[in-house]
Write a protein that holds these residues in place. Structure first.
Motif, PDB file in Angstrom:
ATOM      1  N   ASN A   1      -3.052  10.201  -0.278  1.00  0.00           N
ATOM      2  CA  ASN A   1      -2.438   8.876   0.138  1.00  0.00           C
ATOM      3  C   ASN A   1      -1.615   8.902   1.386  1.00  0.00           C
ATOM      4  O   ASN A   1      -0.670   9.630   1.176  1.00  0.00           O
ATOM      5  CB  ASN A   1      -2.002   8.111  -0.915  1.00  0.00           C
ATOM      6  CG  ASN A   1      -3.108   7.369  -1.789  1.00  0.00           C
ATOM      7  OD1 ASN A   1      -3.631   6.450  -1.529  1.00  0.00           O
ATOM      8  ND2 ASN A   1      -3.290   8.223  -3.048  1.00  0.00           N
TER       9      ASN A   1
ATOM     10  N   LYS B   1      -6.544   6.744   2.506  1.00  0.00           N
ATOM     11  CA  LYS B   1      -6.930   7.010   1.241  1.00  0.00           C
ATOM     12  C   LYS B   1      -8.249   7.694   1.187  1.00  0.00           C
ATOM     13  O   LYS B   1      -9.247   7.224   1.764  1.00  0.00           O
ATOM     14  CB  LYS B   1      -6.711   6.003   0.267  1.00  0.00           C
ATOM     15  CG  LYS B   1      -7.278   6.374  -1.125  1.00  0.00           C
ATOM     16  CD  LYS B   1      -7.387   5.222  -2.476  1.00  0.00           C
ATOM     17  CE  LYS B   1      -5.921   4.449  -2.344  1.00  0.00           C
ATOM     18  NZ  LYS B   1      -6.120   3.401  -3.357  1.00  0.00           N
TER      19      LYS B   1
ATOM     20  N   LYS C   1      -7.031   1.296   6.500  1.00  0.00           N
ATOM     21  CA  LYS C   1      -6.429   0.071   6.598  1.00  0.00           C
ATOM     22  C   LYS C   1      -5.286  -0.161   7.700  1.00  0.00           C
ATOM     23  O   LYS C   1      -4.117   0.819   7.729  1.00  0.00           O
ATOM     24  CB  LYS C   1      -5.882  -0.606   5.123  1.00  0.00           C
ATOM     25  CG  LYS C   1      -6.917  -0.449   4.244  1.00  0.00           C
ATOM     26  CD  LYS C   1      -6.149  -1.231   2.934  1.00  0.00           C
ATOM     27  CE  LYS C   1      -7.264  -1.076   1.714  1.00  0.00           C
ATOM     28  NZ  LYS C   1      -6.627  -1.577   0.473  1.00  0.00           N
TER      29      LYS C   1
ATOM     30  N   ASP D   1      -9.562  -4.384   0.129  1.00  0.00           N
ATOM     31  CA  ASP D   1     -10.401  -3.513   0.964  1.00  0.00           C
ATOM     32  C   ASP D   1     -11.202  -4.153   1.931  1.00  0.00           C
ATOM     33  O   ASP D   1     -10.687  -4.541   3.088  1.00  0.00           O
ATOM     34  CB  ASP D   1     -11.099  -2.654  -0.118  1.00  0.00           C
ATOM     35  CG  ASP D   1     -10.378  -1.889  -0.978  1.00  0.00           C
ATOM     36  OD1 ASP D   1      -9.266  -1.500  -0.506  1.00  0.00           O
ATOM     37  OD2 ASP D   1     -10.704  -1.656  -1.906  1.00  0.00           O
TER      38      ASP D   1
ATOM     39  N   SER E   1      -2.381   2.755   6.460  1.00  0.00           N
ATOM     40  CA  SER E   1      -2.532   3.669   5.461  1.00  0.00           C
ATOM     41  C   SER E   1      -3.986   4.301   5.527  1.00  0.00           C
ATOM     42  O   SER E   1      -5.069   3.763   5.931  1.00  0.00           O
ATOM     43  CB  SER E   1      -2.641   2.715   4.110  1.00  0.00           C
ATOM     44  OG  SER E   1      -3.564   1.673   4.040  1.00  0.00           O
TER      45      SER E   1
ATOM     46  N   ASP F   1       0.899  -1.191  -0.085  1.00  0.00           N
ATOM     47  CA  ASP F   1       0.029  -0.128   0.048  1.00  0.00           C
ATOM     48  C   ASP F   1       0.905   1.314  -0.132  1.00  0.00           C
ATOM     49  O   ASP F   1       0.524   2.320   0.590  1.00  0.00           O
ATOM     50  CB  ASP F   1      -1.032  -0.194   1.314  1.00  0.00           C
ATOM     51  CG  ASP F   1      -2.150  -1.050   1.228  1.00  0.00           C
ATOM     52  OD1 ASP F   1      -2.359  -1.643  -0.053  1.00  0.00           O
ATOM     53  OD2 ASP F   1      -2.549  -1.495   2.287  1.00  0.00           O
TER      54      ASP F   1
ATOM     55  N   GLU G   1      -0.917  -4.402  -3.430  1.00  0.00           N
ATOM     56  CA  GLU G   1      -1.953  -3.575  -2.911  1.00  0.00           C
ATOM     57  C   GLU G   1      -3.022  -4.479  -1.928  1.00  0.00           C
ATOM     58  O   GLU G   1      -3.592  -5.450  -2.702  1.00  0.00           O
ATOM     59  CB  GLU G   1      -2.831  -3.119  -4.142  1.00  0.00           C
ATOM     60  CG  GLU G   1      -4.039  -2.253  -3.735  1.00  0.00           C
ATOM     61  CD  GLU G   1      -4.469  -1.501  -4.695  1.00  0.00           C
ATOM     62  OE1 GLU G   1      -5.709  -0.895  -4.930  1.00  0.00           O
ATOM     63  OE2 GLU G   1      -4.352  -1.889  -6.192  1.00  0.00           O
ATOM     64  N   SER G   2      -3.246  -4.338  -0.856  1.00  0.00           N
ATOM     65  CA  SER G   2      -3.990  -5.244  -0.046  1.00  0.00           C
ATOM     66  C   SER G   2      -5.226  -4.979  -0.294  1.00  0.00           C
ATOM     67  O   SER G   2      -5.921  -4.037  -0.999  1.00  0.00           O
ATOM     68  CB  SER G   2      -3.654  -4.734   1.495  1.00  0.00           C
ATOM     69  OG  SER G   2      -4.341  -3.417   1.854  1.00  0.00           O
TER      70      SER G   2
END
Length: 735
Positions: A355, A346, A306, A229, A344, A175, A226-227
């Motif tokens: 971000n 966003k 996250k 959601d 993180s 991320d 990218e983890s």
């Protein structure tokens, strides 16, 4: 009757009046001075209109009068509304359209990168389910990437060895934040494994060169993960095998706006060690305990928060035959502990996308080396490393239009290490501060550019660097695109070599990349040529086990050609891909006395991967094959302060055929409350005896081969999920 005839005549006359009053609208529609077919032309808020012919001409009649608006529409061009005045005379209206620039149709810059996070992108080539179903990858992201072009097969050490670069020259991000401990702790000759579960990520971007200015401190490439959601639903998962036992729980709120979860696992190779014929003599079989926790929150305005944290502890002990006189064997014992945390945020604010990300890593590794005679220790020493790493990053992006954007931000990497080797002790501290600016420019659906700049400062090196980067992409035809990329990339010397006060600076690499790619329904073809020029590489002195950087006088190059072909259409129900990489590389770095082909570089590498799912059998079959030409090996020693090559040679070619199958017993059972996948995997089924390198005695008279822990490895496991039916995923992705 006469009255009826008069009425009928009057009716027909009234019907003919509008026809007599109609006027003709005509003209020609062009784009770049060429007529365009299939453009819809209408009078706004009426049913009157026409479609342009093959030459761009159109005409229609209307009875409308006064001020009107003529509308020209087509999905590939910008809509135009042209005001006109209709009187009693025919009129001609010509128009020159502009191309509709949009994110879906626009050409994507892909030189040096393979993306699997956005299905709209032509570069979406490798997905998380691909990683799980690639035979020989063992569900690890890094292992699956070995089946892509540009990645070298280096079995004795962890890391991604990309285009003639070391494993430390490719960095991994989650991320947007750096992961400082992606792999487990390891001992010489046995590679560490991925510490992160593949299912944690919904996509990835793997760049083997020419990567974005948002990332730095990597001479070769970056892997951006990218983890996910929010999970699909609340679920509980269990995994059972002779090697490990794990369980995880994910809770999704009823409003589907937040989730939380945790997992715990235990692994031990002791049982399998008794069954399989291992090359490695484990004094203590590898054993680990690991766990993670997470939460995810979706804000009311569509943003995401996250958090993810994991830990693991691992232990192992290895015996090896001694090459020295009066010593029977050597013993290496490892105890390692790792913690990683990632947070993180966003969020969109009007035209801006913010971000924010931060990560923290804790690494502790204690390795004890002992020499034994009749099982009695004769001598011993240890290496102890304790590291704390903090990363923080902010990126602000503003859309200029549908495919153009401007983004910039700052990044901070702080490292603190405490290291002890025998009687040598050091403390290392460094703060790398970076700023970056980058723009995506979409000039049309067929031409785009990415231009960026990154600047960094190292508190340890006391130097600045400035790294420009540029990439261009042009669509040749509907299916063919071409890309060019150039960039300068800097990286600090690895901290393990910073054992003196010698003045040093950043290591440097320049990338030149050219790519041609074809994308059609179910097929992808890529050709890529690259050239990397290395400067300011560190030179070292000292023995193999402890080297110290003395200057930045090293240099080198890497050049090559790569081929990738993936086909899901030609052979019914079979998905396969083929990759080939040619690499020509030489380096004068570290303790190399002259410019040499690196010991981790193979000139030729070939990979073949095939997958088929048989619905009637509820089973997926997966096959992979890897071949690489023999890598060079060197025995380099310090002879009175001068590095010399005592022995050198070439390893035999590497090859491995891998097979796996996945059986889905619950497939087709609509009322099933759980979903099960049974897995059988066999790595190197032909038992090929591969060699990774050689160790030499202190006098150079004796040597022993560095080989895999086991030639053929068999894995059997069951993965059970309660709450998530993955049947469709299993079929659609050839599980």
């Amino acid at each position: 009757m006469k009255t009826f005839s008069k009425l009928l005549l009057i009716f027909f006359l009234l019907m003919l009046l509008p026809i007599a009053a109609q006027i003709k609208i005509s003209g020609k529609i062009t784009y770049k001075n060429k007529g365009i077919p299939n453009i819809s032309v209408t009078l706004k808020d009426t049913y009157d209109g026409a479609t342009s012919d093959k030459d761009g001409n159109y005409s229609f009649e209307t009875s409308e009068k006064g001020n009107q608006i003529l509308v020209f529409t087509n999905s590939k061009f910008e809509e135009v509304e042209k005001p006109i005045v209709l009187n009693s005379e025919n009129i001609s209206v010509n128009i020159d359209l502009k191309e509709q620039v949009n994110e879906i149709d626009a050409v994507v810059i892909s030189a040096g990168s393979i993306e699997a996070s956005d299905k709209k992108r032509a570069t979406a080539l490798l997905t998380p389910i691909d990683i799980y179903t690639t035979a020989g990858a063992n569900g690890q992201i890094s292992s699956a990437l070995n089946y892509l072009p540009g990645v070298q097969k280096v079995g004795e050490s962890e890391g991604l060895f990309v285009r003639g670069g070391t494993g430390a020259e490719t960095k991994i991000f989650m991320d947007g934040s750096l992961i400082n401990n992606y792999f487990t702790n390891s001992v010489p000759g046995i590679a560490g494994r991925d510490r992160f579960n593949t299912s944690l990520f919904k996509g990835n971007i793997f760049s083997s060169g020419g990567y974005s200015a948002l990332y730095g401190q990597a001479l070769s490439g970056v892997l951006v993960l990218e983890s996910v959601d929010l999970p699909e639903t609340t679920s509980f998962d269990v995994a059972i095998s002779p090697i490990f036992l794990s369980g995880s729980y994910q809770k999704l709120s009823s409003s589907k706006t937040y989730s939380y979860g945790a997992s715990l696992g235990y692994s031990n190779l002791k049982f399998v060690q008794k069954i399989l014929n291992f090359n490695t003599d484990f004094e203590k079989a590898p054993e680990s305990i690991n766990g993670d926790a997470n939460f995810r929150i979706k804000t009311k305005s569509g943003g995401f928060v996250k958090y993810y944290a994991n830990f693991d502890t691992n232990k192992l002990g290895v015996f090896s035959e001694s090459l020295e006189p009066n010593i029977d064997k050597n013993k290496v014992a490892l105890t390692g502990n790792n913690i990683y945390q990632n947070l993180s945020f966003k969020q969109k604010f009007g035209k801006y996308l913010l971000n924010l990300g931060t990560s923290y890593a804790y690494n502790k590794s204690d390795i004890q080396f002992s020499s034994l005679l009749n099982n009695v220790p004769q001598s011993s020493f240890s290496t102890n490393t304790l590291g704390n790493y903090l990363n923080a990053k902010v990126v602000v992006e503003r859309k200029i239009n549908r495919i153009s954007a401007l983004r910039g931000g700052f990044e901070f990497n702080n490292a603190n290490e405490d290291f002890q080797y025998d009687n040598f002790h050091k403390r290392y501290s460094d703060l790398i501060s970076a700023g970056f600016l980058e723009t995506d420019l979409g000039f049309s659906n067929n031409f785009s550019a990415k231009i960026g700049i990154r600047a960094e400062n190292s508190s340890y090196l006391k130097h600045w660097n400035f790294a420009p980067r540029v990439a261009l992409a042009y669509r040749l035809t509907k299916e063919y695109t071409t890309s060019l990329a150039y960039g300068i990339f800097y990286q600090n010397p690895e901290s393990k070599y910073l054992n003196s006060s010698a003045p040093l600076t950043f290591q440097k690499a320049e990338h030149y990349i050219f790519q041609v790619q074809r994308n059609s329904d179910g097929r992808n073809l890529r050709f890529e040529a690259f050239y990397k020029k290395y400067d300011q590489l560190i030179k070292t002195s000292g023995g193999q086990s402890f080297q110290t950087a003395i200057n930045n006088n090293g240099n080198g190059y890497a050049k090559g050609l790569e081929f990738f072909w993936r086909d899901r259409k030609s052979i019914p129900d079979i998905d396969y891909w083929i990759t080939y990489s040619y690499l020509d590389s030489k380096r004068d770095f570290q303790n190399y006395p002259v410019s040499l082909m690196p010991s981790f570089a193979a000139k030729h590498t070939l990979n073949v991967v095939a997958k088929k799912f048989v619905t009637n059998w509820k089973t997926g079959f997966n096959l992979s094959y890897t071949y690489s030409s023999g890598r060079p090996y060197y025995d380099i020693i310090d002879n009175n302060g001068q590095n010399i090559i005592r022995h050198e040679g070439k390893l035999k070619d590497y090859s491995g055929l891998n097979f796996s199958l996945n059986y889905l017993p619950n497939l087709g059972k609509k009322d099933s409350k759980f979903f099960t996948v049974l897995v059988l995997s066999v790595s190197n089924i032909l038992g090929q005896k591969n060699v990774y390198g050689y160790n030499f005695s202190s006098n150079g008279m004796r040597s022993s081969a560095v080989v895999p822990p086991v030639n053929t490895f068999v894995f059997v496991g069951a993965f059970i999920s309660f709450g998530v039916d993955k049947t469709n995923d299993a079929i659609n992705n050839n599980l």
